[in-house]
Motif scaffolding. Sequence first.
Motif, PDB file in Angstrom:
ATOM      1  N   THR A 174       0.835  -1.204   0.000  1.00 30.00           N
ATOM      2  CA  THR A 174       0.000   0.000   0.000  1.00 30.00           C
ATOM      3  C   THR A 174       0.869   1.252   0.000  1.00 30.00           C
ATOM      4  O   THR A 174       0.610   2.213  -0.749  1.00 30.00           O
ATOM      5  CB  THR A 174      -0.931   0.000   1.226  1.00 30.00           C
ATOM      6  OG1 THR A 174      -1.688  -1.210   1.232  1.00 30.00           O
ATOM      7  CG2 THR A 174      -1.872   1.188   1.188  1.00 30.00           C
ATOM      8  N   GLU A 175       1.911   1.257   0.858  1.00 29.02           N
ATOM      9  CA  GLU A 175       2.805   2.412   0.897  1.00 29.02           C
ATOM     10  C   GLU A 175       3.514   2.601  -0.439  1.00 29.02           C
ATOM     11  O   GLU A 175       3.624   3.733  -0.924  1.00 29.02           O
ATOM     12  CB  GLU A 175       3.830   2.215   2.015  1.00 29.02           C
ATOM     13  CG  GLU A 175       3.216   2.273   3.421  1.00 29.02           C
ATOM     14  CD  GLU A 175       4.244   1.984   4.490  1.00 29.02           C
ATOM     15  OE1 GLU A 175       5.400   1.645   4.107  1.00 29.02           O
ATOM     16  OE2 GLU A 175       3.919   2.101   5.688  1.00 29.02           O
ATOM     17  N   GLU A 176       3.982   1.491  -1.017  1.00 28.23           N
ATOM     18  CA  GLU A 176       4.644   1.604  -2.318  1.00 28.23           C
ATOM     19  C   GLU A 176       3.690   2.110  -3.381  1.00 28.23           C
ATOM     20  O   GLU A 176       4.055   2.924  -4.232  1.00 28.23           O
ATOM     21  CB  GLU A 176       5.215   0.245  -2.718  1.00 28.23           C
ATOM     22  CG  GLU A 176       6.402  -0.193  -1.882  1.00 28.23           C
ATOM     23  CD  GLU A 176       6.912  -1.550  -2.302  1.00 28.23           C
ATOM     24  OE1 GLU A 176       6.266  -2.157  -3.195  1.00 28.23           O
ATOM     25  OE2 GLU A 176       7.949  -1.998  -1.763  1.00 28.23           O
ATOM     26  N   ARG A 177       2.439   1.607  -3.330  1.00 29.39           N
ATOM     27  CA  ARG A 177       1.469   2.082  -4.316  1.00 29.39           C
ATOM     28  C   ARG A 177       1.180   3.566  -4.141  1.00 29.39           C
ATOM     29  O   ARG A 177       1.076   4.316  -5.111  1.00 29.39           O
ATOM     30  CB  ARG A 177       0.181   1.266  -4.178  1.00 29.39           C
ATOM     31  CG  ARG A 177      -0.855   1.610  -5.244  1.00 29.39           C
ATOM     32  CD  ARG A 177      -2.031   0.654  -5.226  1.00 29.39           C
ATOM     33  NE  ARG A 177      -2.785   0.743  -4.001  1.00 29.39           N
ATOM     34  CZ  ARG A 177      -2.796  -0.181  -3.052  1.00 29.39           C
ATOM     35  NH1 ARG A 177      -2.060  -1.263  -3.179  1.00 29.39           N
ATOM     36  NH2 ARG A 177      -3.529  -0.034  -1.955  1.00 29.39           N
ATOM     37  N   CYS A 178       1.067   3.991  -2.867  1.00 25.24           N
ATOM     38  CA  CYS A 178       0.836   5.420  -2.618  1.00 25.24           C
ATOM     39  C   CYS A 178       2.017   6.251  -3.120  1.00 25.24           C
ATOM     40  O   CYS A 178       1.830   7.324  -3.725  1.00 25.24           O
ATOM     41  CB  CYS A 178       0.612   5.661  -1.128  1.00 25.24           C
ATOM     42  SG  CYS A 178      -0.911   4.950  -0.481  1.00 25.24           S
ATOM     43  N   GLN A 179       3.231   5.750  -2.873  1.00 22.81           N
ATOM     44  CA  GLN A 179       4.405   6.479  -3.356  1.00 22.81           C
ATOM     45  C   GLN A 179       4.423   6.543  -4.878  1.00 22.81           C
ATOM     46  O   GLN A 179       4.729   7.589  -5.454  1.00 22.81           O
ATOM     47  CB  GLN A 179       5.677   5.800  -2.841  1.00 22.81           C
ATOM     48  CG  GLN A 179       5.884   5.943  -1.340  1.00 22.81           C
ATOM     49  CD  GLN A 179       7.110   5.183  -0.867  1.00 22.81           C
ATOM     50  OE1 GLN A 179       7.805   4.555  -1.682  1.00 22.81           O
ATOM     51  NE2 GLN A 179       7.366   5.228   0.437  1.00 22.81           N
ATOM     52  N   ARG A 180       4.096   5.410  -5.511  1.00 23.75           N
ATOM     53  CA  ARG A 180       4.055   5.425  -6.989  1.00 23.75           C
ATOM     54  C   ARG A 180       2.994   6.390  -7.498  1.00 23.75           C
ATOM     55  O   ARG A 180       3.212   7.111  -8.487  1.00 23.75           O
ATOM     56  CB  ARG A 180       3.780   4.012  -7.514  1.00 23.75           C
ATOM     57  CG  ARG A 180       4.943   3.046  -7.377  1.00 23.75           C
ATOM     58  CD  ARG A 180       4.734   1.837  -8.268  1.00 23.75           C
ATOM     59  NE  ARG A 180       3.523   1.109  -7.952  1.00 23.75           N
ATOM     60  CZ  ARG A 180       3.474   0.116  -7.077  1.00 23.75           C
ATOM     61  NH1 ARG A 180       4.574  -0.263  -6.441  1.00 23.75           N
ATOM     62  NH2 ARG A 180       2.337  -0.514  -6.837  1.00 23.75           N
ATOM     63  N   GLU A 181       1.831   6.388  -6.827  1.00 21.56           N
ATOM     64  CA  GLU A 181       0.775   7.304  -7.258  1.00 21.56           C
ATOM     65  C   GLU A 181       1.199   8.758  -7.073  1.00 21.56           C
ATOM     66  O   GLU A 181       0.921   9.611  -7.931  1.00 21.56           O
ATOM     67  CB  GLU A 181      -0.505   7.020  -6.468  1.00 21.56           C
ATOM     68  CG  GLU A 181      -1.173   5.692  -6.837  1.00 21.56           C
ATOM     69  CD  GLU A 181      -2.390   5.407  -5.991  1.00 21.56           C
ATOM     70  OE1 GLU A 181      -2.661   6.213  -5.070  1.00 21.56           O
ATOM     71  OE2 GLU A 181      -3.076   4.386  -6.268  1.00 21.56           O
ATOM     72  N   GLU A 182       1.883   9.056  -5.936  1.00 17.66           N
ATOM     73  CA  GLU A 182       2.354  10.423  -5.719  1.00 17.66           C
ATOM     74  C   GLU A 182       3.364  10.823  -6.789  1.00 17.66           C
ATOM     75  O   GLU A 182       3.299  11.930  -7.347  1.00 17.66           O
ATOM     76  CB  GLU A 182       2.992  10.536  -4.326  1.00 17.66           C
ATOM     77  CG  GLU A 182       1.997  10.462  -3.167  1.00 17.66           C
ATOM     78  CD  GLU A 182       1.050  11.666  -3.163  1.00 17.66           C
ATOM     79  OE1 GLU A 182       1.471  12.732  -3.623  1.00 17.66           O
ATOM     80  OE2 GLU A 182      -0.100  11.508  -2.729  1.00 17.66           O
ATOM     81  N   LYS A 183       4.309   9.898  -7.059  1.00 15.72           N
ATOM     82  CA  LYS A 183       5.280  10.189  -8.110  1.00 15.72           C
ATOM     83  C   LYS A 183       4.601  10.382  -9.455  1.00 15.72           C
ATOM     84  O   LYS A 183       4.963  11.267 -10.231  1.00 15.72           O
ATOM     85  CB  LYS A 183       6.296   9.046  -8.194  1.00 15.72           C
ATOM     86  CG  LYS A 183       7.257   8.996  -7.018  1.00 15.72           C
ATOM     87  CD  LYS A 183       8.248   7.842  -7.193  1.00 15.72           C
ATOM     88  CE  LYS A 183       9.202   7.771  -6.008  1.00 15.72           C
ATOM     89  NZ  LYS A 183      10.167   6.639  -6.163  1.00 15.72           N
ATOM     90  N   HIS A 184       3.596   9.545  -9.711  1.00 11.28           N
ATOM     91  CA  HIS A 184       2.887   9.655 -10.986  1.00 11.28           C
ATOM     92  C   HIS A 184       2.134  10.990 -11.077  1.00 11.28           C
ATOM     93  O   HIS A 184       2.132  11.647 -12.127  1.00 11.28           O
ATOM     94  CB  HIS A 184       1.917   8.487 -11.121  1.00 11.28           C
ATOM     95  CG  HIS A 184       1.230   8.419 -12.455  1.00 11.28           C
ATOM     96  ND1 HIS A 184       1.917   8.210 -13.631  1.00 11.28           N
ATOM     97  CD2 HIS A 184      -0.086   8.556 -12.795  1.00 11.28           C
ATOM     98  CE1 HIS A 184       1.071   8.218 -14.630  1.00 11.28           C
ATOM     99  NE2 HIS A 184      -0.143   8.424 -14.158  1.00 11.28           N
TER     100      HIS A 184
END
Length: 808
Positions: free
Chosen positions: A597-607
């Motif tokens: 979940t944290e990685e997905r949130c980070q990827r979404e923020e980066k995106h």
Amino acid sequence: AVVSTQSGHYGRGMRRHKQYQHDVHEPIITQYLSLCVELKKGHAAKEGLYQYKILTQNTDINSLEKVIRQFVKMAEVRAEAASKEAKAAMLEMNVIEDLDVVYTPEKLMLATVSGEDSQDRADRTVLTPWVKFLWEVYRHVLDILKNNNKVEKLYQDMAQQAFTFCIKYERKAEFRKLSDSVRNHLNLIIKHSHQTNSINLNDPVSLQLHLDTRLYQLDCAIKISLWQEAIKTINDIHALMQLSKKKPKPQALANYYKKQALVFSKANNRLFEACALMKHYQLVYDQKKTATEEEKQSLASGVLMATLAIPLPSSLSDTEKYLDLQNSTKDKNITLASYLDLAHAPTRDSLLADLVKHGIEGKVYPELQPLFTILEVDFQPLTLCKKVDTMLIQVEKLYPDLKQYTKDVREVAVLRLMRQLAQVYDKISISKVVSLIPYIEPLELELLIIGPAKSLDLQLRIDYATGTYIFGSTIQYQREDIASGPTVQQMPSEMFRSQLVSLFSALDKSVALISPNRKQQMKDQLRQEAIAAYHRSAKKDQQNMMRRKEMIESRKEFYENLNTEKEKKELQEKEKHRKEAERAEIKRRGEEEKRRTEERCQREEKHKDKLLKMEKVKKLMEHMGEKPFEGLTEEELLNMTEEDLLARGLDHMSKEKSDLQQKMKQVEKRLDYFTRAQRLVEIPKLKKEWEKAKEDDKVWWEQKENERIEMTIKKREQEISTRQRLLRMVDDKKMFEATVLEAKEAAFNSELERFESELEQIRAQRKEAKKLEILKKLAEDRKKEELARAAEEKRKKYRLRLCVDTTA
């Protein structure tokens, strides 16, 4: 973002729709999947297909098949378009503007740093994303369709298309993953065969579909040179054949044996290659009625050459057989033999016996027919290799497909020659042996025979001082197997080894002749002694046996109780460990989910940051144009600040402005010269043309003016005649107008009188109603006043009475 949002809505919408409607749901899922393809959202497409499968698998399975095939087709089309685009980009990059500068500094720097060529970079940026998406499509589709008998044919088609994809784009890693996935799906079918809609492998049609897919998988593994995967696929095919109650079709089985032979050939395993070719030949010879003589002759020649190319086997001593030092190789050979439906591992001698049994040596090409006799029957050491070499040279010219076996057959001929020479010679010069073998050098010969000599398969020593080969060996340690092939006499070591055995046999016979009854007397004496000893100790032995029995029973009971307690403790420990493992697994899953979940949130923020920055860059490009930013990749644009982008745009604009000014000056100068020259030439011509046009315009004006006058006169005459005709109708017009006006005035007066009378009536009614309302209001006011006075008098009387009572 659009598809990821829509996927959730689509899944929830599908759950709300309990009833499937073909005209409603199929267009929705088709459009949804097209959007997923456009945006390369594989997981969103999988979720949509899964929900659509739930809706349609019991109502309209054909719709599901149609939708999945369209989805895969769209992904394949986009991948093919990306491949063409990458090739086109490569062609554009290869266009050389300046022939004096073929390699620009940029190209040299990229080649030095990355080690990739232009095609690799074009594929990575254009083709790879679509190839990755197509791989995800195949993987998700196979995962959705697994272990479902309603879409079994579609599953096999998709699996074969996925293998074709791996071949087309040379994806070896994906081929391995796909093979593992298909293998796992087969294990799921076997494990969950009791579930609803699961595939029944006892059905011949289902089993044939699986066999066809595995055979295609084997063919693809051979094309892409994944030999380890080919062996695994052969194992899968063998397991499927074991599940079947009847053998597959002869055509499929022949193809299977042919592919097996190719795999064993690549593994340099001549023994099992020859065995597979033998199976293929027998199947074609027995089952294929339309096989021509040339085809049978070609197959028989391949079997013969492969069998003769098998290296001569090394014999084992009794000690080695007892220890079984090659147990791993033996198990491997048994496993490979099971793939060919054999009960035991084949040997070179067994295959040669099968050749003779089926008469294959007489059905080969005429040039090969003497080869078997020369190598395996005749004893001709002086001409063996020369005859074999002459024959193989002719075979290589006439039959190129048999050329792969000639090297191994020549090596077998050399070892066969050395064994035959060992039976005839005690010592022979190396030069003489080399002269007998026209196709080998001395060093190659030494390397070839050193292995058999080391393992004592060939009794040979090399004397470098005299340049000779010395045959024969000591009698201390020799092989006990009889060598295969033609022999004329035993080796000296073999003769010495059998002398002790002969001496023992002769002495045993002599003792039997001297005292023939001695053995029987000794046997009777021993029997009497045994009976007497039994009678002396029978009772004591019986008591000892009873005590021993009781002791054994008590120990048995003790150990059984001990084992029971031990098993209980082990079960408790296992249960404890299992619970701890479950708790640890739950904890690990929670942490893994949290991390994802944290990685997905980070990827979404980066995106999101990337999208915002790209939006700013696009706005800047809209204001300044795209030319200032040509040649920059997406990463370079993201790494540049807004000021850098603005400065780059301004520099480009100033450069363009200066270039434009220079071009305008050149154009202005060129236009000035051109205009001057043009005017000097055209002025006389323009004057002539103007004079001519002036005359033509005058004639045209006079003509048009005359036509206008004539038309005006005609129009005037027509209007006069019309006026005269209309004057006759004036009196009638006036009379009609007067009649209409009188009728309208009479109707108006009557309507006015009616309105005034109605108005007077309404006014009188309203006056009377108003008068009655006023009188009613006055009567009500008067009544209220009287009631108020009566109430006041009553209050006064009550107060007076109260005062009187108080005074009294």
